[in-house]
Motif scaffolding. Sequence first.
Motif, PDB file in Angstrom:
ATOM      1  N   PRO A 186      -9.183  17.551 -14.298  1.00  0.00           N
ATOM      2  CA  PRO A 186      -9.931  16.796 -13.291  1.00  0.00           C
ATOM      3  C   PRO A 186     -11.345  17.344 -13.154  1.00  0.00           C
ATOM      4  O   PRO A 186     -11.542  18.550 -13.080  1.00  0.00           O
ATOM      5  CB  PRO A 186      -9.129  16.997 -12.005  1.00  0.00           C
ATOM      6  N   VAL A 187     -12.318  16.437 -13.180  1.00  0.00           N
ATOM      7  CA  VAL A 187     -13.719  16.790 -12.984  1.00  0.00           C
ATOM      8  C   VAL A 187     -14.300  15.818 -11.958  1.00  0.00           C
ATOM      9  O   VAL A 187     -13.675  14.819 -11.613  1.00  0.00           O
ATOM     10  CB  VAL A 187     -14.524  16.752 -14.304  1.00  0.00           C
ATOM     11  N   LEU A 188     -15.490  16.107 -11.499  1.00  0.00           N
ATOM     12  CA  LEU A 188     -16.089  15.279 -10.463  1.00  0.00           C
ATOM     13  C   LEU A 188     -17.299  14.510 -10.947  1.00  0.00           C
ATOM     14  O   LEU A 188     -18.151  15.048 -11.659  1.00  0.00           O
ATOM     15  CB  LEU A 188     -16.510  16.139  -9.268  1.00  0.00           C
ATOM     16  N   GLY A 189     -17.343  13.251 -10.551  1.00  0.00           N
ATOM     17  CA  GLY A 189     -18.543  12.454 -10.569  1.00  0.00           C
ATOM     18  C   GLY A 189     -18.990  12.378  -9.120  1.00  0.00           C
ATOM     19  O   GLY A 189     -18.303  12.894  -8.228  1.00  0.00           O
ATOM     20  N   PHE A 190     -20.105  11.734  -8.851  1.00  0.00           N
ATOM     21  CA  PHE A 190     -20.590  11.661  -7.474  1.00  0.00           C
ATOM     22  C   PHE A 190     -21.177  10.304  -7.164  1.00  0.00           C
ATOM     23  O   PHE A 190     -21.849   9.694  -8.000  1.00  0.00           O
ATOM     24  CB  PHE A 190     -21.655  12.745  -7.221  1.00  0.00           C
ATOM     25  N   ARG A 191     -20.911   9.851  -5.934  1.00  0.00           N
ATOM     26  CA  ARG A 191     -21.557   8.656  -5.411  1.00  0.00           C
ATOM     27  C   ARG A 191     -22.556   9.101  -4.358  1.00  0.00           C
ATOM     28  O   ARG A 191     -22.235   9.880  -3.455  1.00  0.00           O
ATOM     29  CB  ARG A 191     -20.551   7.689  -4.800  1.00  0.00           C
ATOM     30  N   ILE A 192     -23.778   8.590  -4.493  1.00  0.00           N
ATOM     31  CA  ILE A 192     -24.849   8.856  -3.538  1.00  0.00           C
ATOM     32  C   ILE A 192     -25.365   7.488  -3.112  1.00  0.00           C
ATOM     33  O   ILE A 192     -26.013   6.795  -3.903  1.00  0.00           O
ATOM     34  CB  ILE A 192     -25.980   9.682  -4.192  1.00  0.00           C
ATOM     35  N   ASN A 193     -25.033   7.094  -1.911  1.00  0.00           N
ATOM     36  CA  ASN A 193     -25.387   5.763  -1.413  1.00  0.00           C
ATOM     37  C   ASN A 193     -24.880   4.691  -2.385  1.00  0.00           C
ATOM     38  O   ASN A 193     -23.680   4.606  -2.608  1.00  0.00           O
ATOM     39  CB  ASN A 193     -26.881   5.643  -1.133  1.00  0.00           C
ATOM     40  N   ASP A 194     -25.779   3.930  -2.995  1.00  0.00           N
ATOM     41  CA  ASP A 194     -25.395   2.847  -3.899  1.00  0.00           C
ATOM     42  C   ASP A 194     -25.446   3.259  -5.369  1.00  0.00           C
ATOM     43  O   ASP A 194     -25.451   2.405  -6.256  1.00  0.00           O
ATOM     44  CB  ASP A 194     -26.324   1.638  -3.702  1.00  0.00           C
TER      45      ASP A 194
ATOM     46  N   ILE B 171     -26.584  17.487   0.999  1.00  0.00           N
ATOM     47  CA  ILE B 171     -27.638  18.382   0.523  1.00  0.00           C
ATOM     48  C   ILE B 171     -28.919  17.795   1.088  1.00  0.00           C
ATOM     49  O   ILE B 171     -29.297  16.674   0.752  1.00  0.00           O
ATOM     50  CB  ILE B 171     -27.694  18.446  -1.018  1.00  0.00           C
ATOM     51  N   GLY B 172     -29.576  18.559   1.960  1.00  0.00           N
ATOM     52  CA  GLY B 172     -30.726  18.012   2.686  1.00  0.00           C
ATOM     53  C   GLY B 172     -30.237  16.860   3.544  1.00  0.00           C
ATOM     54  O   GLY B 172     -29.341  17.033   4.359  1.00  0.00           O
ATOM     55  N   ASP B 173     -30.799  15.682   3.337  1.00  0.00           N
ATOM     56  CA  ASP B 173     -30.339  14.521   4.091  1.00  0.00           C
ATOM     57  C   ASP B 173     -29.596  13.521   3.200  1.00  0.00           C
ATOM     58  O   ASP B 173     -29.433  12.360   3.553  1.00  0.00           O
ATOM     59  CB  ASP B 173     -31.518  13.833   4.797  1.00  0.00           C
ATOM     60  N   ILE B 174     -29.129  13.999   2.047  1.00  0.00           N
ATOM     61  CA  ILE B 174     -28.427  13.124   1.099  1.00  0.00           C
ATOM     62  C   ILE B 174     -26.936  13.431   1.125  1.00  0.00           C
ATOM     63  O   ILE B 174     -26.520  14.582   0.931  1.00  0.00           O
ATOM     64  CB  ILE B 174     -28.984  13.303  -0.327  1.00  0.00           C
ATOM     65  N   MET B 175     -26.132  12.387   1.345  1.00  0.00           N
ATOM     66  CA  MET B 175     -24.677  12.513   1.378  1.00  0.00           C
ATOM     67  C   MET B 175     -24.107  12.275  -0.018  1.00  0.00           C
ATOM     68  O   MET B 175     -24.425  11.276  -0.661  1.00  0.00           O
ATOM     69  CB  MET B 175     -24.082  11.496   2.356  1.00  0.00           C
ATOM     70  N   PHE B 176     -23.261  13.191  -0.475  1.00  0.00           N
ATOM     71  CA  PHE B 176     -22.580  13.088  -1.765  1.00  0.00           C
ATOM     72  C   PHE B 176     -21.095  12.841  -1.525  1.00  0.00           C
ATOM     73  O   PHE B 176     -20.474  13.544  -0.739  1.00  0.00           O
ATOM     74  CB  PHE B 176     -22.728  14.390  -2.561  1.00  0.00           C
ATOM     75  N   LYS B 177     -20.558  11.871  -2.236  1.00  0.00           N
ATOM     76  CA  LYS B 177     -19.121  11.590  -2.176  1.00  0.00           C
ATOM     77  C   LYS B 177     -18.538  11.915  -3.544  1.00  0.00           C
ATOM     78  O   LYS B 177     -18.848  11.247  -4.533  1.00  0.00           O
ATOM     79  CB  LYS B 177     -18.856  10.124  -1.849  1.00  0.00           C
ATOM     80  N   PRO B 178     -17.679  12.954  -3.636  1.00  0.00           N
ATOM     81  CA  PRO B 178     -17.063  13.283  -4.917  1.00  0.00           C
ATOM     82  C   PRO B 178     -16.122  12.172  -5.388  1.00  0.00           C
ATOM     83  O   PRO B 178     -15.401  11.567  -4.593  1.00  0.00           O
ATOM     84  CB  PRO B 178     -16.272  14.558  -4.628  1.00  0.00           C
ATOM     85  N   ILE B 179     -16.154  11.921  -6.691  1.00  0.00           N
ATOM     86  CA  ILE B 179     -15.267  10.961  -7.338  1.00  0.00           C
ATOM     87  C   ILE B 179     -14.500  11.748  -8.398  1.00  0.00           C
ATOM     88  O   ILE B 179     -15.097  12.238  -9.361  1.00  0.00           O
ATOM     89  CB  ILE B 179     -16.065   9.816  -8.030  1.00  0.00           C
ATOM     90  N   GLU B 180     -13.186  11.886  -8.213  1.00  0.00           N
ATOM     91  CA  GLU B 180     -12.401  12.645  -9.184  1.00  0.00           C
ATOM     92  C   GLU B 180     -12.034  11.753 -10.365  1.00  0.00           C
ATOM     93  O   GLU B 180     -11.476  10.674 -10.191  1.00  0.00           O
ATOM     94  CB  GLU B 180     -11.130  13.212  -8.555  1.00  0.00           C
ATOM     95  N   VAL B 181     -12.377  12.218 -11.556  1.00  0.00           N
ATOM     96  CA  VAL B 181     -12.058  11.519 -12.792  1.00  0.00           C
ATOM     97  C   VAL B 181     -11.358  12.512 -13.717  1.00  0.00           C
ATOM     98  O   VAL B 181     -11.379  13.721 -13.474  1.00  0.00           O
ATOM     99  CB  VAL B 181     -13.331  10.937 -13.463  1.00  0.00           C
ATOM    100  N   MET B 182     -10.757  12.002 -14.751  1.00  0.00           N
ATOM    101  CA  MET B 182     -10.074  12.887 -15.693  1.00  0.00           C
ATOM    102  C   MET B 182     -10.881  13.017 -16.978  1.00  0.00           C
ATOM    103  O   MET B 182     -11.368  12.026 -17.521  1.00  0.00           O
ATOM    104  CB  MET B 182      -8.672  12.356 -16.009  1.00  0.00           C
ATOM    105  N   HIS B 183     -10.987  14.253 -17.424  1.00  0.00           N
ATOM    106  CA  HIS B 183     -11.615  14.604 -18.694  1.00  0.00           C
ATOM    107  C   HIS B 183     -10.470  15.177 -19.533  1.00  0.00           C
ATOM    108  O   HIS B 183     -10.214  16.373 -19.506  1.00  0.00           O
ATOM    109  CB  HIS B 183     -12.713  15.626 -18.438  1.00  0.00           C
ATOM    110  N   TYR B 184      -9.740  14.282 -20.192  1.00  0.00           N
ATOM    111  CA  TYR B 184      -8.454  14.547 -20.813  1.00  0.00           C
ATOM    112  C   TYR B 184      -7.489  14.909 -19.686  1.00  0.00           C
ATOM    113  O   TYR B 184      -7.226  14.077 -18.837  1.00  0.00           O
ATOM    114  CB  TYR B 184      -8.563  15.603 -21.914  1.00  0.00           C
ATOM    115  N   LYS B 185      -6.992  16.135 -19.633  1.00  0.00           N
ATOM    116  CA  LYS B 185      -6.047  16.514 -18.572  1.00  0.00           C
ATOM    117  C   LYS B 185      -6.720  17.323 -17.463  1.00  0.00           C
ATOM    118  O   LYS B 185      -6.059  17.809 -16.557  1.00  0.00           O
ATOM    119  CB  LYS B 185      -4.897  17.328 -19.166  1.00  0.00           C
TER     120      LYS B 185
END
Length: 180
Positions: free
Chosen positions: A82-90, A66-80
Amino acid sequence: HKDHLAGMDDIRAFNYLQGKPVDVYATEATQSVIKSEFPYIFSNLDYPGIPQLNLITIDKFGEFTIGDIMFKPIEVMHYKMPVLGFRINDFTYITDANFISDAEIEKIKGSKVLVINALRREPHVSHFTLDEAIKMIDRISPEKAYLTHLSHQMGRHEDIAKELPSYIECAFDGLVLNFG
């Protein structure tokens, strides 16, 4: 879940201020939920004041920009579910989680700052407890961690803070994180 989508109507103010639709990045599954919860937004009716969205499909396994920012999806479980968290750089942001697989933990490791949910002290079917969140933070080993999605059952922030190691804090409304 409804608690994350309930404010969708309120983006009308952003439409007005920006003079354009708001970009919403979501998986196809999440877009289906948005369309079923807010069908009037996607109808052919041209009614003034309907929130204007631009749905942009993301892949839960692929990075996106998005723009010049890279997002890396992190799949986690919310009970059963799957939902996403995100890593942006550090920086990694995860809410509504009660399980993170070893493979996804590897994607998070190396983050300097981690925001993660800790709903309450007692076990919950779909959220980390305070102890579980602390164990996950220690496993990931960021320089700094913030607890989010705290319920009223946890008590006051200043009381919780007394129990936490120095590298973990409670997040709060208005918190600003500076990334130099």
